[in-house]
Design a protein around this motif. Structure first.
Motif, PDB file in Angstrom:
ATOM      1  N   ALA A  35      39.390  29.389  13.415  1.00  0.00           N
ATOM      2  CA  ALA A  35      39.686  28.370  12.023  1.00  0.00           C
ATOM      3  C   ALA A  35      41.671  28.096  12.130  1.00  0.00           C
ATOM      4  O   ALA A  35      41.386  27.110  11.942  1.00  0.00           O
ATOM      5  CB  ALA A  35      39.466  28.960   9.995  1.00  0.00           C
ATOM      6  N   GLU A  36      42.472  28.985  12.684  1.00  0.00           N
ATOM      7  CA  GLU A  36      43.398  28.115  12.832  1.00  0.00           C
ATOM      8  C   GLU A  36      43.554  27.165  13.882  1.00  0.00           C
ATOM      9  O   GLU A  36      45.382  26.681  14.123  1.00  0.00           O
ATOM     10  CB  GLU A  36      44.742  29.330  12.961  1.00  0.00           C
ATOM     11  N   THR A  37      42.672  27.745  14.800  1.00  0.00           N
ATOM     12  CA  THR A  37      43.158  26.971  16.280  1.00  0.00           C
ATOM     13  C   THR A  37      41.712  25.619  16.493  1.00  0.00           C
ATOM     14  O   THR A  37      41.206  25.163  17.727  1.00  0.00           O
ATOM     15  CB  THR A  37      42.495  28.756  17.850  1.00  0.00           C
ATOM     16  N   ASP A  38      41.458  25.921  15.339  1.00  0.00           N
ATOM     17  CA  ASP A  38      39.494  25.210  15.352  1.00  0.00           C
ATOM     18  C   ASP A  38      38.916  25.295  16.918  1.00  0.00           C
ATOM     19  O   ASP A  38      38.532  23.712  17.394  1.00  0.00           O
ATOM     20  CB  ASP A  38      41.067  23.551  15.668  1.00  0.00           C
ATOM     21  N   ALA A  39      38.194  26.600  16.371  1.00  0.00           N
ATOM     22  CA  ALA A  39      37.582  27.214  17.512  1.00  0.00           C
ATOM     23  C   ALA A  39      36.203  26.839  17.082  1.00  0.00           C
ATOM     24  O   ALA A  39      35.842  27.284  15.785  1.00  0.00           O
ATOM     25  CB  ALA A  39      37.888  28.068  18.166  1.00  0.00           C
ATOM     26  N   CYS A  40      35.125  26.671  17.513  1.00  0.00           N
ATOM     27  CA  CYS A  40      33.537  26.511  17.015  1.00  0.00           C
ATOM     28  C   CYS A  40      32.921  28.697  16.793  1.00  0.00           C
ATOM     29  O   CYS A  40      31.943  28.490  16.013  1.00  0.00           O
ATOM     30  CB  CYS A  40      32.553  26.118  17.847  1.00  0.00           C
ATOM     31  N   GLY A  41      34.234  29.378  17.719  1.00  0.00           N
ATOM     32  CA  GLY A  41      33.744  30.833  17.135  1.00  0.00           C
ATOM     33  C   GLY A  41      33.777  31.960  18.390  1.00  0.00           C
ATOM     34  O   GLY A  41      34.523  31.815  18.655  1.00  0.00           O
ATOM     35  N   LEU A  42      33.348  33.128  18.047  1.00  0.00           N
ATOM     36  CA  LEU A  42      33.594  34.097  18.599  1.00  0.00           C
ATOM     37  C   LEU A  42      33.083  34.821  19.837  1.00  0.00           C
ATOM     38  O   LEU A  42      31.298  34.276  19.335  1.00  0.00           O
ATOM     39  CB  LEU A  42      34.471  35.215  17.961  1.00  0.00           C
ATOM     40  N   MET A  43      32.765  34.902  20.658  1.00  0.00           N
ATOM     41  CA  MET A  43      31.572  35.808  21.750  1.00  0.00           C
ATOM     42  C   MET A  43      32.244  37.178  21.749  1.00  0.00           C
ATOM     43  O   MET A  43      33.209  37.123  22.007  1.00  0.00           O
ATOM     44  CB  MET A  43      31.468  34.872  22.456  1.00  0.00           C
ATOM     45  N   LEU A  44      31.280  38.077  22.446  1.00  0.00           N
ATOM     46  CA  LEU A  44      31.785  39.222  23.008  1.00  0.00           C
ATOM     47  C   LEU A  44      30.630  39.858  23.461  1.00  0.00           C
ATOM     48  O   LEU A  44      29.140  39.237  23.465  1.00  0.00           O
ATOM     49  CB  LEU A  44      32.340  40.093  22.179  1.00  0.00           C
ATOM     50  N   GLU A  45      30.604  40.971  24.345  1.00  0.00           N
ATOM     51  CA  GLU A  45      29.832  41.741  24.843  1.00  0.00           C
ATOM     52  C   GLU A  45      30.419  42.742  24.979  1.00  0.00           C
ATOM     53  O   GLU A  45      31.310  43.434  25.248  1.00  0.00           O
ATOM     54  CB  GLU A  45      29.535  40.870  26.061  1.00  0.00           C
ATOM     55  N   THR A  46      29.078  43.663  25.124  1.00  0.00           N
ATOM     56  CA  THR A  46      29.423  45.092  24.776  1.00  0.00           C
ATOM     57  C   THR A  46      28.236  45.926  25.932  1.00  0.00           C
ATOM     58  O   THR A  46      27.094  45.489  26.012  1.00  0.00           O
ATOM     59  CB  THR A  46      29.942  45.909  23.560  1.00  0.00           C
ATOM     60  N   GLU A  47      28.588  47.402  25.871  1.00  0.00           N
ATOM     61  CA  GLU A  47      27.431  48.214  26.705  1.00  0.00           C
ATOM     62  C   GLU A  47      26.827  48.747  25.448  1.00  0.00           C
ATOM     63  O   GLU A  47      26.957  48.627  24.963  1.00  0.00           O
ATOM     64  CB  GLU A  47      28.419  49.837  27.408  1.00  0.00           C
ATOM     65  N   LYS A  48      25.874  48.502  26.443  1.00  0.00           N
ATOM     66  CA  LYS A  48      24.215  49.365  25.565  1.00  0.00           C
ATOM     67  C   LYS A  48      24.564  50.324  24.936  1.00  0.00           C
ATOM     68  O   LYS A  48      24.271  50.749  23.760  1.00  0.00           O
ATOM     69  CB  LYS A  48      23.014  48.944  26.267  1.00  0.00           C
ATOM     70  N   THR A  49      24.997  51.352  25.577  1.00  0.00           N
ATOM     71  CA  THR A  49      26.131  52.439  24.669  1.00  0.00           C
ATOM     72  C   THR A  49      27.053  52.903  24.134  1.00  0.00           C
ATOM     73  O   THR A  49      26.623  53.280  23.769  1.00  0.00           O
ATOM     74  CB  THR A  49      25.874  53.457  26.265  1.00  0.00           C
ATOM     75  N   ASN A  50      27.465  51.617  23.747  1.00  0.00           N
ATOM     76  CA  ASN A  50      28.334  51.963  23.137  1.00  0.00           C
ATOM     77  C   ASN A  50      28.045  51.549  21.735  1.00  0.00           C
ATOM     78  O   ASN A  50      27.640  50.538  20.897  1.00  0.00           O
ATOM     79  CB  ASN A  50      29.160  50.420  22.521  1.00  0.00           C
ATOM     80  N   ASP A  51      27.038  52.532  20.666  1.00  0.00           N
ATOM     81  CA  ASP A  51      26.890  52.775  19.500  1.00  0.00           C
ATOM     82  C   ASP A  51      27.468  52.347  18.221  1.00  0.00           C
ATOM     83  O   ASP A  51      26.966  51.565  17.992  1.00  0.00           O
ATOM     84  CB  ASP A  51      26.251  54.075  19.564  1.00  0.00           C
ATOM     85  N   ILE A  52      28.783  52.814  18.298  1.00  0.00           N
ATOM     86  CA  ILE A  52      30.064  52.444  17.496  1.00  0.00           C
ATOM     87  C   ILE A  52      30.334  50.695  17.260  1.00  0.00           C
ATOM     88  O   ILE A  52      29.313  50.180  16.350  1.00  0.00           O
ATOM     89  CB  ILE A  52      30.841  52.497  17.402  1.00  0.00           C
ATOM     90  N   GLY A  53      30.378  50.200  18.382  1.00  0.00           N
ATOM     91  CA  GLY A  53      30.352  48.296  18.908  1.00  0.00           C
ATOM     92  C   GLY A  53      28.510  48.417  18.350  1.00  0.00           C
ATOM     93  O   GLY A  53      29.143  46.538  17.292  1.00  0.00           O
ATOM     94  N   ASN A  54      27.652  48.430  18.561  1.00  0.00           N
ATOM     95  CA  ASN A  54      26.451  47.707  18.343  1.00  0.00           C
ATOM     96  C   ASN A  54      26.011  47.689  17.623  1.00  0.00           C
ATOM     97  O   ASN A  54      24.729  46.997  16.734  1.00  0.00           O
ATOM     98  CB  ASN A  54      25.900  48.221  19.909  1.00  0.00           C
ATOM     99  N   LYS A  55      26.437  48.866  15.850  1.00  0.00           N
ATOM    100  CA  LYS A  55      26.283  48.768  14.856  1.00  0.00           C
ATOM    101  C   LYS A  55      27.048  47.780  13.993  1.00  0.00           C
ATOM    102  O   LYS A  55      26.610  47.298  13.068  1.00  0.00           O
ATOM    103  CB  LYS A  55      26.557  49.773  14.561  1.00  0.00           C
ATOM    104  N   LEU A  56      28.545  47.874  14.403  1.00  0.00           N
ATOM    105  CA  LEU A  56      29.868  47.214  14.255  1.00  0.00           C
ATOM    106  C   LEU A  56      29.299  45.490  14.212  1.00  0.00           C
ATOM    107  O   LEU A  56      29.519  45.249  13.201  1.00  0.00           O
ATOM    108  CB  LEU A  56      30.794  47.446  14.531  1.00  0.00           C
ATOM    109  N   TYR A  57      29.943  45.214  15.408  1.00  0.00           N
ATOM    110  CA  TYR A  57      29.423  43.889  15.230  1.00  0.00           C
ATOM    111  C   TYR A  57      27.713  43.291  14.305  1.00  0.00           C
ATOM    112  O   TYR A  57      28.549  42.135  13.638  1.00  0.00           O
ATOM    113  CB  TYR A  57      28.927  43.709  16.537  1.00  0.00           C
ATOM    114  N   PRO A  58      26.766  43.329  14.309  1.00  0.00           N
ATOM    115  CA  PRO A  58      26.635  42.811  12.946  1.00  0.00           C
ATOM    116  C   PRO A  58      26.301  42.689  11.533  1.00  0.00           C
ATOM    117  O   PRO A  58      26.420  41.523  11.277  1.00  0.00           O
ATOM    118  CB  PRO A  58      24.672  43.610  13.613  1.00  0.00           C
ATOM    119  N   ARG A  59      27.083  43.792  11.868  1.00  0.00           N
ATOM    120  CA  ARG A  59      27.389  43.687  10.129  1.00  0.00           C
ATOM    121  C   ARG A  59      28.799  43.249   9.658  1.00  0.00           C
ATOM    122  O   ARG A  59      28.664  42.483   8.368  1.00  0.00           O
ATOM    123  CB  ARG A  59      27.805  45.520   9.929  1.00  0.00           C
ATOM    124  N   CYS A  60      29.736  42.759  11.239  1.00  0.00           N
ATOM    125  CA  CYS A  60      30.471  41.112  10.759  1.00  0.00           C
ATOM    126  C   CYS A  60      29.938  40.007  11.098  1.00  0.00           C
ATOM    127  O   CYS A  60      30.386  39.286  11.298  1.00  0.00           O
ATOM    128  CB  CYS A  60      31.786  41.894  11.631  1.00  0.00           C
TER     129      CYS A  60
END
Length: 148
Positions: A108-133
């Motif tokens: 919002a502060e930098t007038d950007a349209c959003g965030l993108m990311l990629e993570t490994e399929k085996t990153n169980d913590i991240g793959n649960k965290l990102y949809p929650r966010c």
């Protein structure tokens, strides 16, 4: 837990580099604090990324690093959430979510349209965290790499 999220500067290089090294080791890379420190220093000096630190009792315990991209359909700036790490002793206390929330605020502060990311399929913590966010899984695209 009492914490603050702050935008890192060159003054925070040592703490950021120590966390960055732990992050790289998490992704099965050899520890090399000095090489990582030089890498981050170059990003700071050339304004090539923005880093936010999670600080608890005056000590940096987590970070997120964002790189500027441009989205071809939205015709706007976008941020790549490249690196997100919280020290194992401080996990499960909401710091990752706080770092992601600060990254969203940075959009919002930098007038950007959003965030993108990629993570490994085996990153169980991240793959649960990102949809929650609020991140949506993109199963429509294939990602390819070419290394020189």
């Amino acid at each position: 837990m009492n914490y603050k999220i702050k935008k890192a500067s060159l003054e925070d290089l040592d703490e950021a580099a120590a966390l960055f090294d732990l992050y790289r080791v998490f992704y099965r890379q050899e520890s090399d604090v000095e090489k990582g420190k030089a890498f981050l220093k170059e990003r700071f000096l050339n304004s090539e990324s923005d880093i936010f630190l999670a600080v608890v009792n005056g000590k940096a315990v987590g970070f997120v690093q964002l790189y500027k991209l441009f989205h071809y359909t939205k015709l706007q700036k976008q941020w790549l959430l490249s690196d997100l790490y919280v020290h194992p002793d401080y996990r499960g206390q909401g710091l990752s979510v706080a770092l992601i929330d600060r990254s969203k605020q940075w959009c919002a502060e930098t007038d950007a349209c959003g965030l993108m990311l990629e993570t490994e399929k085996t990153n169980d913590i991240g793959n649960k965290l990102y949809p929650r966010c609020g991140f949506e899984y993109d199963g429509l695209h294939n990602y390819y790499h070419w290394w020189h």
